[in-house]
Design a protein around this motif. Sequence first.
Motif, PDB file in Angstrom:
ATOM      1  N   ARG A   4      -5.252  10.616  -5.802  1.00 12.36           N
ATOM      2  CA  ARG A   4      -5.941   9.649  -5.476  1.00 12.36           C
ATOM      3  C   ARG A   4      -5.369   8.455  -5.064  1.00 12.36           C
ATOM      4  O   ARG A   4      -5.625   7.699  -4.219  1.00 12.36           O
ATOM      5  CB  ARG A   4      -6.761   9.192  -6.706  1.00 12.36           C
ATOM      6  CG  ARG A   4      -7.779   7.916  -6.664  1.00 12.36           C
ATOM      7  CD  ARG A   4      -8.419   7.639  -7.916  1.00 12.36           C
ATOM      8  NE  ARG A   4      -9.582   6.644  -7.760  1.00 12.36           N
ATOM      9  CZ  ARG A   4     -10.186   6.086  -8.767  1.00 12.36           C
ATOM     10  NH1 ARG A   4      -9.891   6.418  -9.967  1.00 12.36           N
ATOM     11  NH2 ARG A   4     -10.858   5.053  -8.504  1.00 12.36           N
ATOM     12  N   LEU A   5      -4.032   8.264  -5.433  1.00 10.70           N
ATOM     13  CA  LEU A   5      -3.156   7.222  -4.920  1.00 10.70           C
ATOM     14  C   LEU A   5      -2.556   7.475  -3.543  1.00 10.70           C
ATOM     15  O   LEU A   5      -2.537   6.646  -2.945  1.00 10.70           O
ATOM     16  CB  LEU A   5      -2.161   7.043  -5.983  1.00 10.70           C
ATOM     17  CG  LEU A   5      -2.447   6.410  -7.418  1.00 10.70           C
ATOM     18  CD1 LEU A   5      -1.341   6.338  -8.341  1.00 10.70           C
ATOM     19  CD2 LEU A   5      -3.083   4.956  -7.081  1.00 10.70           C
ATOM     20  N   PHE A  17       3.709   4.400  -1.170  1.00  9.20           N
ATOM     21  CA  PHE A  17       3.641   5.924  -1.238  1.00  9.20           C
ATOM     22  C   PHE A  17       4.791   6.855  -1.945  1.00  9.20           C
ATOM     23  O   PHE A  17       4.639   7.512  -2.594  1.00  9.20           O
ATOM     24  CB  PHE A  17       3.338   6.466   0.132  1.00  9.20           C
ATOM     25  CG  PHE A  17       3.051   7.851   0.114  1.00  9.20           C
ATOM     26  CD1 PHE A  17       1.769   8.544   0.043  1.00  9.20           C
ATOM     27  CD2 PHE A  17       3.945   8.766   0.520  1.00  9.20           C
ATOM     28  CE1 PHE A  17       1.393   9.755   0.136  1.00  9.20           C
ATOM     29  CE2 PHE A  17       4.072  10.152   0.569  1.00  9.20           C
ATOM     30  CZ  PHE A  17       2.473  10.813   0.178  1.00  9.20           C
ATOM     31  N   ASN A  18       5.692   6.061  -1.544  1.00  3.31           N
ATOM     32  CA  ASN A  18       7.227   6.729  -1.896  1.00  3.31           C
ATOM     33  C   ASN A  18       7.322   6.413  -3.455  1.00  3.31           C
ATOM     34  O   ASN A  18       7.845   7.616  -4.417  1.00  3.31           O
ATOM     35  CB  ASN A  18       8.309   6.290  -1.306  1.00  3.31           C
ATOM     36  CG  ASN A  18       8.616   6.630   0.296  1.00  3.31           C
ATOM     37  OD1 ASN A  18       7.648   7.538   0.727  1.00  3.31           O
ATOM     38  ND2 ASN A  18       8.923   5.843   1.112  1.00  3.31           N
ATOM     39  N   HIS A  25      -1.558   6.277   1.775  1.00  2.00           N
ATOM     40  CA  HIS A  25      -0.900   7.313   2.692  1.00  2.00           C
ATOM     41  C   HIS A  25      -0.686   6.400   3.955  1.00  2.00           C
ATOM     42  O   HIS A  25      -1.586   5.701   4.436  1.00  2.00           O
ATOM     43  CB  HIS A  25      -1.827   8.550   3.052  1.00  2.00           C
ATOM     44  CG  HIS A  25      -1.065   9.887   3.663  1.00  2.00           C
ATOM     45  ND1 HIS A  25      -0.580   9.456   4.910  1.00  2.00           N
ATOM     46  CD2 HIS A  25      -0.736  10.829   3.063  1.00  2.00           C
ATOM     47  CE1 HIS A  25      -0.042  10.572   5.164  1.00  2.00           C
ATOM     48  NE2 HIS A  25       0.061  11.249   4.081  1.00  2.00           N
ATOM     49  N   PRO A  26       0.534   6.265   4.642  1.00  6.94           N
ATOM     50  CA  PRO A  26       0.788   5.492   5.478  1.00  6.94           C
ATOM     51  C   PRO A  26      -0.175   5.838   6.846  1.00  6.94           C
ATOM     52  O   PRO A  26      -0.256   4.793   7.653  1.00  6.94           O
ATOM     53  CB  PRO A  26       2.300   5.853   5.951  1.00  6.94           C
ATOM     54  CG  PRO A  26       2.791   6.346   4.630  1.00  6.94           C
ATOM     55  CD  PRO A  26       1.700   6.916   3.965  1.00  6.94           C
ATOM     56  N   LEU A  49       1.145  -3.279   7.372  1.00  6.69           N
ATOM     57  CA  LEU A  49       0.555  -2.605   6.387  1.00  6.69           C
ATOM     58  C   LEU A  49       1.112  -1.227   6.411  1.00  6.69           C
ATOM     59  O   LEU A  49       1.022  -0.667   5.065  1.00  6.69           O
ATOM     60  CB  LEU A  49      -0.893  -2.424   6.621  1.00  6.69           C
ATOM     61  CG  LEU A  49      -1.825  -3.816   6.463  1.00  6.69           C
ATOM     62  CD1 LEU A  49      -3.245  -3.626   6.764  1.00  6.69           C
ATOM     63  CD2 LEU A  49      -1.629  -4.292   5.128  1.00  6.69           C
ATOM     64  N   LYS A  50       1.458  -0.459   7.346  1.00  8.37           N
ATOM     65  CA  LYS A  50       1.759   1.020   7.253  1.00  8.37           C
ATOM     66  C   LYS A  50       3.188   0.956   6.653  1.00  8.37           C
ATOM     67  O   LYS A  50       3.492   1.678   5.578  1.00  8.37           O
ATOM     68  CB  LYS A  50       2.252   1.300   8.827  1.00  8.37           C
ATOM     69  CG  LYS A  50       2.267   2.999   8.837  1.00  8.37           C
ATOM     70  CD  LYS A  50       2.521   3.282  10.403  1.00  8.37           C
ATOM     71  CE  LYS A  50       2.652   4.742  10.632  1.00  8.37           C
ATOM     72  NZ  LYS A  50       1.225   5.403  10.224  1.00  8.37           N
ATOM     73  N   ARG A  51       4.163  -0.206   6.814  1.00  9.84           N
ATOM     74  CA  ARG A  51       5.143  -0.319   6.160  1.00  9.84           C
ATOM     75  C   ARG A  51       5.279  -0.361   4.655  1.00  9.84           C
ATOM     76  O   ARG A  51       5.700   0.334   3.818  1.00  9.84           O
ATOM     77  CB  ARG A  51       6.098  -1.372   6.762  1.00  9.84           C
ATOM     78  CG  ARG A  51       7.626  -1.331   5.976  1.00  9.84           C
ATOM     79  CD  ARG A  51       8.314  -2.411   6.693  1.00  9.84           C
ATOM     80  NE  ARG A  51       7.634  -3.801   6.161  1.00  9.84           N
ATOM     81  CZ  ARG A  51       7.863  -4.425   4.890  1.00  9.84           C
ATOM     82  NH1 ARG A  51       8.735  -3.924   4.007  1.00  9.84           N
ATOM     83  NH2 ARG A  51       7.000  -5.500   4.621  1.00  9.84           N
ATOM     84  N   GLN A  52       4.326  -1.200   4.237  1.00  9.99           N
ATOM     85  CA  GLN A  52       4.184  -1.574   2.647  1.00  9.99           C
ATOM     86  C   GLN A  52       3.500  -0.198   2.209  1.00  9.99           C
ATOM     87  O   GLN A  52       3.742   0.115   1.085  1.00  9.99           O
ATOM     88  CB  GLN A  52       3.173  -2.879   2.579  1.00  9.99           C
ATOM     89  CG  GLN A  52       3.809  -3.926   3.079  1.00  9.99           C
ATOM     90  CD  GLN A  52       2.915  -5.027   3.131  1.00  9.99           C
ATOM     91  OE1 GLN A  52       1.461  -4.966   2.986  1.00  9.99           O
ATOM     92  NE2 GLN A  52       3.042  -6.421   3.149  1.00  9.99           N
TER      93      GLN A  52
END
Length: 559
Positions: free
Chosen positions: A36-37, A59-60, A42-43, A51-54
């Motif tokens: 779910r998370l 995600f990591n 997911h980037p 937003l992709k970087r955050q």
Amino acid sequence: MASSLDDDEILNDDYYSLLNVRREATQDELKAAYRRLCMLYHPDKHRDPELKRQAEQLFNLVHEAYEVLSDPQARAIYDIYGKRGLDVEGWEVVERKRTPAEIREEYERLQKEREERRLQQRTNPKGTISVGIDATDLFDRYEEDFEEVVGGGVPHVEINKMHISQSIEAPLTTRDTAILSGSLSTHNGNGGGTINLSLRRVTSAKGWGEIELGAGDTHGPLFGMKIFRNLTPRFFVTAQCGLQFSSRGIRPGFTTVLARHLDKNTMGYLQWRWGVQSSMNTSIVRDTKSSHFTFAMQLGIPHTFLMMSYQYKFQDDDQTKIKGSVKSGFFGTVVEYGAERKISRHSVLGATVSVGVPQGVSLKIKLNRASQTYFFPIHLTDQLLPSAVFYATVGPLVFYLAIQQLIIRPYVRAQKEQDLEKQRESSASNIAKKKQEAEAAVLLMQESVRRIIEAEESRMGLIILNAWYGKFVTDNSRKHERAKVIDVTVPLQCLVKDSKLILTEATKSGLPGFYDPCVGEEKSLKVLYQFRGVMHQVLSGDTEPLRIPKQSHRIDADT
């Protein structure tokens, strides 16, 4: 394992809270929370570079939590010792096929090696200072004598005895310890001192032995031996023998104690002493969470007595205890009663009134500060005077209440604020990082929250209207304090699934989109929500599990 990690662990990620799963979560529950998370963070779902970087960072972090909790060995380490346990030197040599119990043993072995390297730097100092005060002139006054002496109308209070003792322990190896102790005593102008050196060796898991050498100007040289042995898991024996050399010759002595667990909370003791003061003593001691009871009987020369004592332990933060005892023998009868209370993190203050025949009335004040003990026996009268008993009882109580209000509470309050400030300063950078992660998570949740709200509105389900997390000020006496809360409406709505919101018993500061707004202080979660078109509200403690909706949360329309 406690239901929540300490503050340091919270600042270093509580994996259970991050995934919002129980500490007993199964692999399927972990996998469902992880998926779910992953869908949320997911980037590849975000085109905006920032937003992709955050999303990639979050995600990591989620992936790291899942990797640890889904691995039985790593999870066993984390459950016992937290994230710091995963960083202990030497884990790289641990076999992956080991069970949690074997991993615990390996961890303890590595910790033991680290302790051995620091062994030479450790000591265990203990000390006692006793000051005897003769205040009999306050009550046992001879008026005819005082009328003839200049200044005789002022009661004379003096220190008539003093005793100081100190000891330190120096670990030599993991099995051997050297103990150096000394004492000085004086009574009515006469005194002396002793010094002792003991060497203790742990012979096995069941026992140890000790050799003692001593010297002093009052009793002469001393040589003694002591052994302790567990005969069974419920039965142990202690034996001690010694030779005291003096101008009168050699005085041998021997003492042995047999002890047995009668039940979970009760011990029985049988003691035999041979030497200068030979005696036989038997006692029963029962110690529970709320009380402590002792019954003892001794036959000996010169002391033969019966003794019974009881102590009640209040279940409060100050660890308050009240106690009373009766002791009767050939020497007379003594009744004692008193109380003790924790006045700061490392200090315990106690007072005991002793009333006896022919001893009279005494007040004993004791302060334990860490490993140091300060004892002040005050002898008030040789007679049984009601006035002495009254002042010995009421005086310390009034004095304590005054000191508590004027000194102790302001000091403890200031100390607590100072500790909180230090904790905030040490965790400021970490909290700032957590705040950035939480804000980034909220931005990434917006689209998912919009879809969840649309789905819930279509079925008149669960809508989180407002949610706040942090420190709330509800007490009128603390209105001057400022509430420290953050808005967590979006993160909570994101956790809604099938018109239900379930939070586990872990601290809520680790939930996605949350952070700790007031480190070291008590926190709560306040939620205002709508279900089936009806308003509901709930206030939940930080580590309390929460499940909504509930009928008990409903706000009555008439109020």
